[in-house]
Each structure stands twice: as structure tokens, then as C-alpha cells.
Design a protein around this motif. Sequence first.
Motif, short mmCIF file in Angstrom:
data_model
loop_
_atom_site.label_atom_id
_atom_site.label_comp_id
_atom_site.label_asym_id
_atom_site.label_seq_id
_atom_site.Cartn_x
_atom_site.Cartn_y
_atom_site.Cartn_z
N ILE A 1 3.67 0.39 2.66
CA ILE A 1 3.32 -0.54 3.74
C ILE A 1 3.10 -1.94 3.17
O ILE A 1 2.40 -2.11 2.18
N LEU B 1 1.28 -5.26 3.03
CA LEU B 1 -0.07 -5.67 3.41
C LEU B 1 -0.08 -7.16 3.73
O LEU B 1 0.50 -7.97 3.00
N ASP B 2 -0.74 -7.48 4.81
CA ASP B 2 -0.82 -8.88 5.21
C ASP B 2 -2.20 -9.43 4.81
O ASP B 2 -3.02 -9.72 5.65
N ILE B 3 -2.43 -9.49 3.52
CA ILE B 3 -3.71 -10.00 3.06
C ILE B 3 -3.49 -11.21 2.16
O ILE B 3 -2.46 -11.34 1.50
N LYS B 4 -4.48 -12.06 2.17
CA LYS B 4 -4.41 -13.24 1.31
C LYS B 4 -4.85 -12.86 -0.09
O LYS B 4 -5.60 -11.91 -0.28
N HIS C 1 2.43 -9.33 -8.59
CA HIS C 1 2.66 -8.06 -7.92
C HIS C 1 1.36 -7.30 -7.80
O HIS C 1 0.62 -7.18 -8.78
N GLY C 2 1.10 -6.78 -6.63
CA GLY C 2 -0.11 -6.00 -6.46
C GLY C 2 0.15 -4.84 -5.52
O GLY C 2 0.86 -4.97 -4.55
N TYR C 3 -0.38 -3.70 -5.89
CA TYR C 3 -0.27 -2.61 -4.94
C TYR C 3 -1.47 -1.67 -5.01
O TYR C 3 -2.09 -1.50 -6.05
N PHE C 4 -1.77 -1.11 -3.86
CA PHE C 4 -2.86 -0.15 -3.72
C PHE C 4 -2.22 1.22 -3.52
O PHE C 4 -1.15 1.34 -2.96
N LYS C 5 -2.93 2.23 -3.95
CA LYS C 5 -2.47 3.59 -3.74
C LYS C 5 -3.61 4.34 -3.06
O LYS C 5 -4.78 4.09 -3.35
N GLY C 6 -3.29 5.23 -2.15
CA GLY C 6 -4.34 5.97 -1.48
C GLY C 6 -3.79 6.69 -0.26
O GLY C 6 -2.69 7.21 -0.31
N CYS D 1 -3.05 6.27 3.82
CA CYS D 1 -2.90 5.23 4.84
C CYS D 1 -3.69 5.59 6.12
O CYS D 1 -4.09 6.72 6.32
N ARG D 2 -3.88 4.58 6.93
CA ARG D 2 -4.68 4.73 8.14
C ARG D 2 -4.17 5.87 9.03
O ARG D 2 -4.93 6.71 9.49
N PHE E 1 0.86 -1.18 0.00
CA PHE E 1 0.00 0.00 0.00
C PHE E 1 0.90 1.23 0.00
O PHE E 1 1.78 1.36 0.83
#
Lengths: 142, 142
Positions: B102, B104-107, B125-130, B132-133, B93
Amino acid sequence: MNKKLYRLKMILQKKEIRPTYQRLKIFEYLHQSKEHPTVEMIYNNMVKKIPTISKATIYNTINLLVEKGLIVPLAIPDSDTRFESNVGWHHHFLCERCGKIIDLDIKCEYFEKREIQGHRIKELHGYFKGICRKCLESKELV
Amino acid sequence: MNKKLYRLKMILQKKEIRPTYQRLKIFEYLHQSKEHPTVEMIYNNMVKKIPTISKATIYNTINLLVEKGLIVPLAIPDSDTRFESNVGWHHHFLCERCGKIIDLDIKCEYFEKREIQGHRIKELHGYFKGICRKCLESKELV
DNA sequence: TTTCGTGCAAAGCATTTGCAAGTAG
DNA sequence: CTACTTGCAAATGCTTTGCACGAAA
């Protein structure tokens, strides 16, 4: 075809981009191409239609289109950035044998989510790397 | 700590990389850092410990480590490539406010698959943009 | 007419390369 | 000892910038 060009022109104007001949042609190329072209590829294609075009114009235009959200850049390690006009969220497959980039038509549970572990999602990018179906098939013939 | 360094040294040797002081220190830094550093960040950190180190050595070393699969590059549009020693498949992320990356601890259902629509998967490969908490929380305080 | 875009060349940067001196095995 | 690595500087290559001319509104 003229109707389509007109539609693209409208899209540019709606985003307050002057639809010059160069910009319209670059935008058109990005719309009709499925190959996720690099700057080099865009330039080589444009020179055929507009022999006087410069790389600077290609760079200026794609930067502008990215800023306005009309095209999306695709970053890949050890490879030039690529661009596509398909701005809807979708994943990609990169073939390390033939070099092609394929749009994947798969669902992703995060396409609909706006949050992940408390972080607000604005963009989502996913890509796979490997050997594409066509290359696998042609290898099996050897 | 010495034991850990020794373990890293063994990893390099197993991959037929001469464990020079520079390489070992760079590798160590990449292992203890969670910030997915850029080349610049690696260099700035190394200069503190090895004042004579050159950028060329940083580049040579990370290229070698990537080739040998000991670290992974992370490409992000309009941003320098980053590197991490966590070579297991996981998503990221990117916060556009604080700039942090960050893990990410996701399945992901594709972590276990070796094929997608006929294409053979070698990397994912995967990533999110936005935002953060943490940044969201601090904004709410304003 | 006035503002903006284009094309050229030059500048800017990140990365790579060549090479002499130093280091690991 | 022999081969590899380092650090420096120069070279490379992609991208941006400055500017005069040309095009769009």
C-alpha cells in the motif's frame, strides 16, 4: 573476548540453536563487523578461519539466524542482500560511490508508533541513497 | 484512453526510448496498476494482450525503464522485486497477511532535505511491514 | 546412541545473453 | 535501408536440496 563468545553461545542456545563451531563463528563475525556483509563477504571471511566451510552452511546458518530474529536482512535493488546483527530499528545510508552502508543515528517519529493509518506496524525500514560525507570530502580535494 | 496512451508514448520518446508496442503496453500497465507488480505479474498480464511476448522482453523493458528513471524498483527481503510508476518519494506498507503493498500518504521530514549528517541524499526509501487495516478488520469479525 | 549439522555435488530458479528474424524510423 | 527490438533457447549465477559422513547432547 572469550567472554563475548560465551555470551553469543548463550544467545544461540536461548533460541534453541545448537551452537556449532561454524554457527558461532558466523554469528561472531556478524556481531563484530560493521560492514553489513553479503553472503559472499561472510563466506570469504569464514573460509580464512574454517577452510572446509561450504556456502551451503553459510546459507543455512544465516537463514536460521534470520528466522530466529537474531540478524536482519537488508534488501537493496540491484545489489545482493546484506545482513546485520543490529536488530534494533534504525535507518541506513548507502553510498553509491564507495558502496558502503552506514548506520544512521537519527530519530524517527515512527520508531515509537505501533500503528499508521490503521495498519499495525511490526517492522520499519528506511534507507537513503546518495554520496556519503567521506566521498564528498575527498571529491572536494580533487 | 487513447490520449493517455499518446502521453505515455511521448514520455518514452522524450527519454529516447523507441515506443514499441510491447514497451508501450508494459509502461501502460505499470501506470494503471496500483499493485506494485513483480516481473511475474507483469508477464502474466502482458501474455493476455500479447500472447507471443517473452519474459526476456519484460526484463529488457523494465530494466530500461528503471535506468531511465521512469519506474522504480522496490526490494523486499524474501520477496521478488516489485515495480511502480509512481516515482515521487513516498513510503510503503507491506501486509504480511494479504501480501498487498500500500502506498502511504504520509509526510516525512526528510522528503525536503538534501543532506543528512553530511551525506548527500539522492534517494529515500521507507517501508513498514505488518498487518493492514483491512486484514485487522476482517480478523476482528472472526 | 540418537538426533542434528556439515560439506559436497546436483538441482532449481530467476535473470541475462546471443542470435536470427522482424519492426521502427 | 539501417539500426534497433523481439522471442527463443542457451547460459549464467545465486540459492536450495539430498545425502553420506561427522559432531553434539
